[in-house]
Design an enzyme around this catalytic site. Structure first.
Site, PDB file in Angstrom:
ATOM      1  CG  HIS A   1      39.492  44.306  38.981  1.00 55.00           C
ATOM      2  ND1 HIS A   1      39.305  44.125  37.534  1.00 55.00           N
ATOM      3  CD2 HIS A   1      38.380  43.803  39.618  1.00 55.00           C
ATOM      4  CE1 HIS A   1      37.999  43.516  37.467  1.00 55.00           C
ATOM      5  NE2 HIS A   1      37.281  43.355  38.750  1.00 55.00           N
ATOM      6  CD  GLU A   2      38.433  43.044  43.311  1.00 60.77           C
ATOM      7  OE1 GLU A   2      37.324  43.503  43.488  1.00 60.77           O
ATOM      8  OE2 GLU A   2      38.453  42.253  42.517  1.00 60.77           O
TER       9      GLU A   2
ATOM     10  CB  CYS B   1      35.029  41.707  35.975  1.00 56.00           C
ATOM     11  SG  CYS B   1      34.009  42.559  37.352  1.00 56.00           S
TER      12      CYS B   1
END
Length: 185
Positions: free
Chosen positions: A131-132, A89
């Site tokens: 993830h986002e 990340c």
């Protein structure tokens, strides 16, 4: 072109659920433009608004030859088939951990005209969408790790040169941010 700085682990915006976008105006257009400019760097797969310090429900993505954004995204479908992937990340630089994600994901939201959009993908695109969207829900990927690996990740973060106590000055040299999802950016 406005490439915005990335907020790092420890900032409360990263663990705060975002507010849905309700006004589609020039501010929203500027946010989307900034997200697209910020994700458009080598090795980046996605950038959520929280990662540039904005509590709005928007993210951008740049995976393979696909680049775009989604406003007010919601995951509407995840495959039962899973992938075990290295994940990193931009907000937790230079650290990657094995993370289990659905192999296929579908996200629905809207565009700048408040028109419906659907983005779907497998592999890296599915990982990016999950993830986002997690970011926009106030969740970091390390929150998905099992207890032992999460403990290791937090220890690694504390030992990182970029994670400094508030009483220490930040380094004056610039550091190139790594890829969002493994590899070197």
């Amino acid at each position: 072109m406005t490439m915005r700085p990335i907020v790092r682990f420890g900032d409360p915006v990263l663990v705060t659920r975002t507010a849905p976008v309700t006004t589609f105006d020039q501010r929203t257009e500027k946010l989307v433009r900034d997200l697209l400019d910020t994700v458009d760097a080598p090795g980046r797969a996605g950038v959520a608004a929280t990662q540039i310090g904005v509590g709005s429900r928007v993210f951008s993505y740049a995976v393979e030859d696909r680049i775009g954004y989604v406003i007010n995204p919601e995951i509407v479908e995840l495959s039962a088939e899973l992938q075990d992937c290295d994940e990193g990340c931009l907000s937790i630089p230079r650290l990657w951990y094995r993370t289990e994600r659905a192999e296929r994901a579908v996200v629905r939201g809207v565009d700048l005209r408040n028109e419906p959009v659907t983005v779907e993908g497998t592999g890296l695109m599915a990982q990016c969408l999950q993830h986002e969207t997690d970011h926009l829900d106030g969740m970091l990927y390390i929150d998905r790790l099992d207890a032992e690996n999460r403990k290791r990740a937090l220890r690694d973060i504390r030992r990182s040169d970029w994670f400094l106590p508030a009483d220490k000055p930040a380094p004056t040299t610039s550091v190139r941010l790594p890829s969002a999802f493994g590899g070197n950016g």
